[in-house]
Design a protein around this motif. Structure first.
Motif, PDB file in Angstrom:
ATOM      1  N   LYS A 159     -40.665 -16.920 -44.603  1.00  0.00           N
ATOM      2  CA  LYS A 159     -39.547 -16.574 -43.139  1.00  0.00           C
ATOM      3  C   LYS A 159     -38.271 -15.867 -43.748  1.00  0.00           C
ATOM      4  O   LYS A 159     -37.424 -15.772 -42.896  1.00  0.00           O
ATOM      5  CB  LYS A 159     -39.512 -17.833 -42.500  1.00  0.00           C
ATOM      6  CG  LYS A 159     -40.619 -18.221 -41.971  1.00  0.00           C
ATOM      7  CD  LYS A 159     -40.623 -19.403 -40.914  1.00  0.00           C
ATOM      8  CE  LYS A 159     -41.861 -20.136 -40.543  1.00  0.00           C
ATOM      9  NZ  LYS A 159     -41.816 -20.988 -39.549  1.00  0.00           N
ATOM     10  N   GLY A 160     -38.194 -15.333 -44.836  1.00  0.00           N
ATOM     11  CA  GLY A 160     -36.952 -14.559 -45.096  1.00  0.00           C
ATOM     12  C   GLY A 160     -36.306 -15.493 -46.344  1.00  0.00           C
ATOM     13  O   GLY A 160     -36.661 -16.045 -47.048  1.00  0.00           O
ATOM     14  N   ILE A 161     -35.042 -14.961 -46.422  1.00  0.00           N
ATOM     15  CA  ILE A 161     -33.994 -15.646 -47.425  1.00  0.00           C
ATOM     16  C   ILE A 161     -34.022 -16.873 -47.015  1.00  0.00           C
ATOM     17  O   ILE A 161     -33.228 -17.541 -45.974  1.00  0.00           O
ATOM     18  CB  ILE A 161     -32.707 -14.724 -47.118  1.00  0.00           C
ATOM     19  CG1 ILE A 161     -32.779 -13.330 -48.051  1.00  0.00           C
ATOM     20  CG2 ILE A 161     -31.564 -15.545 -48.251  1.00  0.00           C
ATOM     21  CD1 ILE A 161     -31.495 -12.609 -47.677  1.00  0.00           C
ATOM     22  N   VAL A 162     -34.172 -17.732 -48.079  1.00  0.00           N
ATOM     23  CA  VAL A 162     -33.764 -19.083 -48.100  1.00  0.00           C
ATOM     24  C   VAL A 162     -32.602 -19.716 -48.376  1.00  0.00           C
ATOM     25  O   VAL A 162     -31.856 -20.575 -47.869  1.00  0.00           O
ATOM     26  CB  VAL A 162     -35.122 -19.984 -48.716  1.00  0.00           C
ATOM     27  CG1 VAL A 162     -34.780 -21.442 -48.914  1.00  0.00           C
ATOM     28  CG2 VAL A 162     -36.539 -19.671 -48.480  1.00  0.00           C
ATOM     29  N   ASP A 163     -31.811 -19.080 -49.658  1.00  0.00           N
ATOM     30  CA  ASP A 163     -30.760 -19.381 -50.172  1.00  0.00           C
ATOM     31  C   ASP A 163     -30.193 -18.199 -50.831  1.00  0.00           C
ATOM     32  O   ASP A 163     -31.016 -17.423 -51.402  1.00  0.00           O
ATOM     33  CB  ASP A 163     -30.766 -20.467 -51.183  1.00  0.00           C
ATOM     34  CG  ASP A 163     -29.630 -21.235 -51.429  1.00  0.00           C
ATOM     35  OD1 ASP A 163     -28.445 -21.026 -50.968  1.00  0.00           O
ATOM     36  OD2 ASP A 163     -29.644 -21.995 -52.516  1.00  0.00           O
ATOM     37  N   VAL A 183     -27.887  -6.955 -52.743  1.00  0.00           N
ATOM     38  CA  VAL A 183     -28.573  -7.770 -53.617  1.00  0.00           C
ATOM     39  C   VAL A 183     -29.540  -8.635 -52.693  1.00  0.00           C
ATOM     40  O   VAL A 183     -30.852  -8.867 -53.151  1.00  0.00           O
ATOM     41  CB  VAL A 183     -27.802  -8.615 -54.406  1.00  0.00           C
ATOM     42  CG1 VAL A 183     -28.682  -9.801 -55.117  1.00  0.00           C
ATOM     43  CG2 VAL A 183     -26.937  -7.890 -55.561  1.00  0.00           C
ATOM     44  N   ALA A 184     -29.184  -8.980 -51.433  1.00  0.00           N
ATOM     45  CA  ALA A 184     -29.931  -9.702 -50.590  1.00  0.00           C
ATOM     46  C   ALA A 184     -31.083  -8.789 -50.362  1.00  0.00           C
ATOM     47  O   ALA A 184     -32.481  -9.401 -50.269  1.00  0.00           O
ATOM     48  CB  ALA A 184     -29.301 -10.040 -49.322  1.00  0.00           C
ATOM     49  N   ALA A 185     -31.074  -7.730 -49.955  1.00  0.00           N
ATOM     50  CA  ALA A 185     -32.019  -6.703 -49.550  1.00  0.00           C
ATOM     51  C   ALA A 185     -33.146  -6.415 -50.841  1.00  0.00           C
ATOM     52  O   ALA A 185     -34.369  -6.396 -50.558  1.00  0.00           O
ATOM     53  CB  ALA A 185     -31.545  -5.319 -48.821  1.00  0.00           C
ATOM     54  N   MET A 186     -32.539  -6.268 -51.904  1.00  0.00           N
ATOM     55  CA  MET A 186     -33.180  -5.852 -53.007  1.00  0.00           C
ATOM     56  C   MET A 186     -34.366  -7.165 -53.391  1.00  0.00           C
ATOM     57  O   MET A 186     -35.348  -6.917 -53.620  1.00  0.00           O
ATOM     58  CB  MET A 186     -32.223  -5.791 -54.465  1.00  0.00           C
ATOM     59  CG  MET A 186     -32.887  -5.548 -55.506  1.00  0.00           C
ATOM     60  SD  MET A 186     -31.945  -5.156 -56.854  1.00  0.00           S
ATOM     61  CE  MET A 186     -33.067  -5.518 -58.459  1.00  0.00           C
ATOM     62  N   ALA A 187     -33.753  -8.495 -53.191  1.00  0.00           N
ATOM     63  CA  ALA A 187     -34.701  -9.420 -53.353  1.00  0.00           C
ATOM     64  C   ALA A 187     -35.593  -9.571 -52.701  1.00  0.00           C
ATOM     65  O   ALA A 187     -36.823 -10.046 -52.957  1.00  0.00           O
ATOM     66  CB  ALA A 187     -33.682 -10.932 -53.352  1.00  0.00           C
ATOM     67  N   LEU A 188     -35.293  -9.256 -51.255  1.00  0.00           N
ATOM     68  CA  LEU A 188     -36.365  -9.212 -50.404  1.00  0.00           C
ATOM     69  C   LEU A 188     -37.671  -8.318 -50.726  1.00  0.00           C
ATOM     70  O   LEU A 188     -38.852  -8.505 -50.583  1.00  0.00           O
ATOM     71  CB  LEU A 188     -35.895  -8.975 -48.856  1.00  0.00           C
ATOM     72  CG  LEU A 188     -35.103 -10.045 -48.251  1.00  0.00           C
ATOM     73  CD1 LEU A 188     -34.384  -9.606 -47.136  1.00  0.00           C
ATOM     74  CD2 LEU A 188     -36.070 -11.183 -47.760  1.00  0.00           C
ATOM     75  N   VAL A 189     -37.113  -7.088 -51.048  1.00  0.00           N
ATOM     76  CA  VAL A 189     -38.070  -6.112 -51.835  1.00  0.00           C
ATOM     77  C   VAL A 189     -38.894  -6.519 -52.683  1.00  0.00           C
ATOM     78  O   VAL A 189     -40.067  -6.484 -52.704  1.00  0.00           O
ATOM     79  CB  VAL A 189     -37.421  -4.677 -52.048  1.00  0.00           C
ATOM     80  CG1 VAL A 189     -38.249  -3.979 -52.620  1.00  0.00           C
ATOM     81  CG2 VAL A 189     -36.767  -3.960 -50.695  1.00  0.00           C
ATOM     82  N   LEU A 190     -38.023  -7.246 -53.819  1.00  0.00           N
ATOM     83  CA  LEU A 190     -38.908  -7.767 -54.738  1.00  0.00           C
ATOM     84  C   LEU A 190     -39.926  -8.669 -54.489  1.00  0.00           C
ATOM     85  O   LEU A 190     -41.003  -8.736 -54.931  1.00  0.00           O
ATOM     86  CB  LEU A 190     -37.915  -8.095 -55.911  1.00  0.00           C
ATOM     87  CG  LEU A 190     -36.908  -7.085 -56.525  1.00  0.00           C
ATOM     88  CD1 LEU A 190     -35.922  -7.631 -57.118  1.00  0.00           C
ATOM     89  CD2 LEU A 190     -37.800  -5.894 -57.421  1.00  0.00           C
ATOM     90  N   HIS A 191     -39.529  -9.786 -53.521  1.00  0.00           N
ATOM     91  CA  HIS A 191     -40.260 -10.919 -53.034  1.00  0.00           C
ATOM     92  C   HIS A 191     -41.582 -10.179 -52.544  1.00  0.00           C
ATOM     93  O   HIS A 191     -42.821 -10.974 -52.971  1.00  0.00           O
ATOM     94  CB  HIS A 191     -39.543 -11.662 -52.284  1.00  0.00           C
ATOM     95  CG  HIS A 191     -40.480 -12.808 -51.402  1.00  0.00           C
ATOM     96  ND1 HIS A 191     -40.709 -13.845 -51.992  1.00  0.00           N
ATOM     97  CD2 HIS A 191     -41.112 -12.943 -50.203  1.00  0.00           C
ATOM     98  CE1 HIS A 191     -41.070 -14.589 -51.466  1.00  0.00           C
ATOM     99  NE2 HIS A 191     -41.573 -13.926 -50.283  1.00  0.00           N
ATOM    100  N   GLN A 192     -41.441  -9.172 -51.892  1.00  0.00           N
ATOM    101  CA  GLN A 192     -42.658  -8.639 -51.089  1.00  0.00           C
ATOM    102  C   GLN A 192     -43.651  -8.116 -52.076  1.00  0.00           C
ATOM    103  O   GLN A 192     -44.797  -8.290 -52.099  1.00  0.00           O
ATOM    104  CB  GLN A 192     -42.253  -7.526 -49.945  1.00  0.00           C
ATOM    105  CG  GLN A 192     -43.028  -6.776 -49.222  1.00  0.00           C
ATOM    106  CD  GLN A 192     -42.204  -5.922 -48.175  1.00  0.00           C
ATOM    107  OE1 GLN A 192     -41.950  -4.970 -48.628  1.00  0.00           O
ATOM    108  NE2 GLN A 192     -42.066  -6.352 -46.886  1.00  0.00           N
TER     109      GLN A 192
END
Length: 178
Positions: A101-105, A159-168
């Motif tokens: 569901k997105g960023i947890v921490d 960095v937050a957006a990058m982590a979401l891209v990488l997670h996807q």
């Protein structure tokens, strides 16, 4: 008069000394991973940054990422990323955990600038929880800035957006393996 000369000598000496690097460690990598995964910490993986993924990361950051691959940790649903991104003059080290569901921490692990360190405060970091990506790889929510820390806030958001891209990318890759 001797005091004035002594003061001028000290000022001249201070001008020739190298500037010191501000480095504040807020959380260690093992502590961040413990916080994310508790006692079930997975082994790290390496994600190559190439092709479309590299292009997406470059777009999100506004510049090419310097590495060819990125270390990460993940379970079936959650991934954790430790990413360095330049703030004003120095890089900051940010840990981001992403779930279904997105960023947890989001944690600032190391901050190296003399100003703007308020980005490590919980009131600021909490804004990112639950954020996801829009179709254009931007964050799904707005982030309230901090006076005097605009570049640090921007770096944290990248960095937050990058982590979401990488997670996807990792989750799509995991679901496509037989």
């Amino acid at each position: 008069m001797p005091r004035v000369i002594a003061l001028l000598l000290m000022l001249g000496l201070a001008a020739t000394l190298p500037a010191y690097e501000v480095q504040i460690r807020h959380l260690s990598q093992p502590d961040f991973l413990q916080q994310v995964f508790a006692d079930q910490q997975p082994q790290p993986g390496l994600l190559p940054l190439r092709g479309e993924l590299r292009e997406r990361v470059t777009k999100v950051l506004g510049h090419p990422y310097r590495g060819l691959r990125l270390r990460y940790w993940h379970t079936d649903t959650t991934s954790a990323w430790i990413i360095e991104e330049k703030s004003k003059d120095m890089p900051m080290t940010v840990g981001v955990a992403v779930g279904p569901k997105g960023i947890v921490d989001l944690e600032i692990l190391v901050y190296r600038e003399p100003r703007g360190g308020e980005v490590h405060e919980a009131f600021f970091r909490r804004q990112y929880r639950g954020m996801t990506l829009n179709d254009d790889d931007t964050l799904s929510g707005d982030v309230d800035g901090i006076t005097g820390a605009t570049l640090s806030v921007d770096a944290t958001s990248r960095v937050a957006a990058m982590a979401l891209v990488l997670h996807q990318a990792v989750m799509e890759g995991a679901s496509s393996t037989p």
